[in-house]
Design an enzyme around this catalytic site. Structure first.
Site, PDB file in Angstrom:
ATOM      1  N   GLU A  25     105.724  62.252   6.446  1.00 36.03           N
ATOM      2  CA  GLU A  25     106.283  63.003   5.311  1.00 36.03           C
ATOM      3  C   GLU A  25     106.630  64.442   5.700  1.00 36.03           C
ATOM      4  OE1 GLU A  25     103.899  65.056   2.580  1.00 36.03           O
ATOM      5  OE2 GLU A  25     102.107  63.861   3.007  1.00 36.03           O
ATOM      6  N   LYS A  86     110.154  70.563  -3.185  1.00 32.58           N
ATOM      7  CA  LYS A  86     109.120  69.531  -3.037  1.00 32.58           C
ATOM      8  C   LYS A  86     109.537  68.331  -3.899  1.00 32.58           C
ATOM      9  CE  LYS A  86     104.282  68.572  -4.269  1.00 32.58           C
ATOM     10  NZ  LYS A  86     103.085  69.073  -4.961  1.00 32.58           N
ATOM     11  N   LYS A 159      92.779  63.860  -1.377  1.00 35.46           N
ATOM     12  CA  LYS A 159      92.373  65.251  -1.150  1.00 35.46           C
ATOM     13  C   LYS A 159      91.121  65.611  -1.960  1.00 35.46           C
ATOM     14  CE  LYS A 159      96.728  66.831  -1.373  1.00 35.46           C
ATOM     15  NZ  LYS A 159      97.625  65.832  -0.798  1.00 35.46           N
TER      16      LYS A 159
HETATM   17  N1  PSU Z   1      98.353  65.601   2.745  1.00 35.28           N
HETATM   18  C1  PSU Z   1      98.056  66.803   3.326  1.00 35.28           C
HETATM   19  N2  PSU Z   1      98.712  67.907   2.845  1.00 35.28           N
HETATM   20  C2  PSU Z   1      99.649  67.829   1.827  1.00 35.28           C
HETATM   21  C3  PSU Z   1      99.942  66.565   1.228  1.00 35.28           C
HETATM   22  C4  PSU Z   1      99.260  65.482   1.737  1.00 35.28           C
HETATM   23  O1  PSU Z   1      97.236  66.881   4.245  1.00 35.28           O
HETATM   24  O2  PSU Z   1     100.221  68.857   1.443  1.00 35.28           O
HETATM   25  C5  PSU Z   1     100.981  66.460   0.116  1.00 35.28           C
HETATM   26  C6  PSU Z   1     101.602  65.076   0.043  1.00 35.28           C
HETATM   27  O3  PSU Z   1     103.000  65.240   0.130  1.00 35.28           O
HETATM   28  C7  PSU Z   1     101.203  64.525  -1.309  1.00 35.28           C
HETATM   29  C8  PSU Z   1     101.189  65.789  -2.112  1.00 35.28           C
HETATM   30  O4  PSU Z   1     102.101  63.564  -1.804  1.00 35.28           O
HETATM   31  O5  PSU Z   1     100.482  66.680  -1.228  1.00 35.28           O
HETATM   32  C9  PSU Z   1     100.522  65.609  -3.461  1.00 35.28           C
HETATM   33  O6  PSU Z   1     101.094  66.484  -4.370  1.00 35.28           O
HETATM   34  P1  PSU Z   1     100.891  66.271  -5.961  1.00 35.28           P
HETATM   35  O7  PSU Z   1      99.409  66.430  -6.164  1.00 35.28           O
HETATM   36  O8  PSU Z   1     101.693  67.370  -6.601  1.00 35.28           O
HETATM   37  O9  PSU Z   1     101.396  64.909  -6.282  1.00 35.28           O
END
Ligand code: PSU
Ligand code: MN
Length: 305
Positions: A25, A86, A159
């Site tokens: 990604e 994003k 996360k």
């Molecule tokens: N994994 C990481 N760092 C990141 C992400 C994933 O180590 O920044 C990103 C991915 O692109 C994931 C996003 O889809 O964070 C999630 O964002 P949100 O919570 O707004 O869906």
């Protein structure tokens, strides 16, 4: 209306020859890590995929065109620019219609990987259910994508800034297989353990490959999440990182951060609060995931031939 996929030569050749390919990604580059570390990590992740027998395909939108596989100068654009959008599932058509540069999240990368015919994808940690669901139901679009796109995502769990139990519950409702890799526990991104169980376990890349082979042969739609714990030498134990997460969450609330800004904000604050330790752990786990995704992609190719 046309939206052709622009493959890099390396990726086009690999797909034509049925060689293993791993999608990567671009949001993690543009919105997940600071420059120039992000570029260094992006290049290292690509070389890790190569040295484990697969071809890396970093996915992004450049001037409204979908790119499957980026050159190092294109990676540089995503590492440096602050005007990259994003993009998750809902945003993709805008990046294309308005001819923007767009970095793809897990959900958008899964969509484009599926269009490109790529079945395996490595990231850091997926998005999920944010803490405080009862006051603010912030649930990442990543979760439902597992139900919609036939892509296996290798991630260090979800996360740690999230509500991991609620995230697992939503994945269960959507029928998404969550596979602990050589573990019975759902990893918590920076930490190897979370105290939560993973419903399924595989111990080798071959086991993961035959699991998804069976799933797709049965006509069961969607992907799977392979939860791969951070290597022990880089882990930050849960009780050490948790106070910083609490602090970052308070800062986010004070600054009234919400929507797509929240995850990048929290990761940035954690990096500051831990003096870069969270960032070092993040790099290590992404590289570890790239290695496993390449080995699974290779095992799947061997299964088919
Ligand atoms: N994994 C990481 N760092 C990141 C992400 C994933 O180590 O920044 C990103 C991915 O692109 C994931 C996003 O889809 O964070 C999630 O964002 P949100 O919570 O707004 O869906
Ligand atoms: Mn969100």
């Amino acid at each position: 209306m046309k939206f052709p996929l622009k493959y890099s030569n390396e990726v086009a050749l690999a797909i034509q020859s049925s060689l293993p390919v791993v999608a990567l990604e671009s949001t993690i580059i543009s919105h997940g890590m600071p420059y120039p570390k992000n570029l260094e990590v992006a290049l290292l992740v690509e070389s890790t995929v190569r040295s484990n027998g697969a071809v890396p395909a970093t996915i992004a939108i450049i001037g409204g065109e979908i790119h499957i596989g980026l050159s190092s100068s294109e990676l540089e654009i995503f590492a440096q620019s602050s005007s990259v959008m994003k993009c998750s599932r809902r945003d993709l058509p805008m990046a294309i219609s308005a001819r923007l540069n767009g970095a793809t999240t897990v959900s958008a990368t899964m969509i484009l990987a599926k269009m490109a015919g790529i079945k395996f994808f490595a990231t850091g940690g997926i998005g999920g259910v944010h803490r405080g669901f009862h006051t603010m139901p912030d649930v990442s679009a990543d979760l439902q994508e597992f139900h919609l796109s036939e892509v296996v995502v290798v991630s260090a769990g979800a996360k740690a800034i999230l509500d991991l139990l609620a995230t697992l519950e939503v994945l269960e409702t959507l029928g998404v297989p969550v596979i602990g890799y050589q573990t019975d526990e759902f990893p918590a991104f920076y930490s190897r353990s979370s105290g939560l169980k993973t419903p399924l376990r595989c111990n080798t890349p071959e086991e993961v490959a035959s699991f998804v082979g069976a799933k797709w042969a049965m006509g069961l739609n969607g992907g799977a999440l392979v939860a791969n714990p951070i290597p022990a030498e880089y882990e930050i134990p849960q009780n050490s990182i948790e106070p910083y997460i609490q602090e970052a969450l308070v800062l986010a609330e004070k600054a009234a951060i919400s929507g797509k800004e929240l995850t990048p904000f929290l990761l940035k604050k954690l990096n500051e609060l831990t003096d870069g330790k969270s960032q070092i752990a993040n790099q290590a786990l992404v590289i570890n995931n790239a290695e496993l995704a390449a080995r699974i992609a290779l095992a799947y190719t061997n299964l088919l031939t």
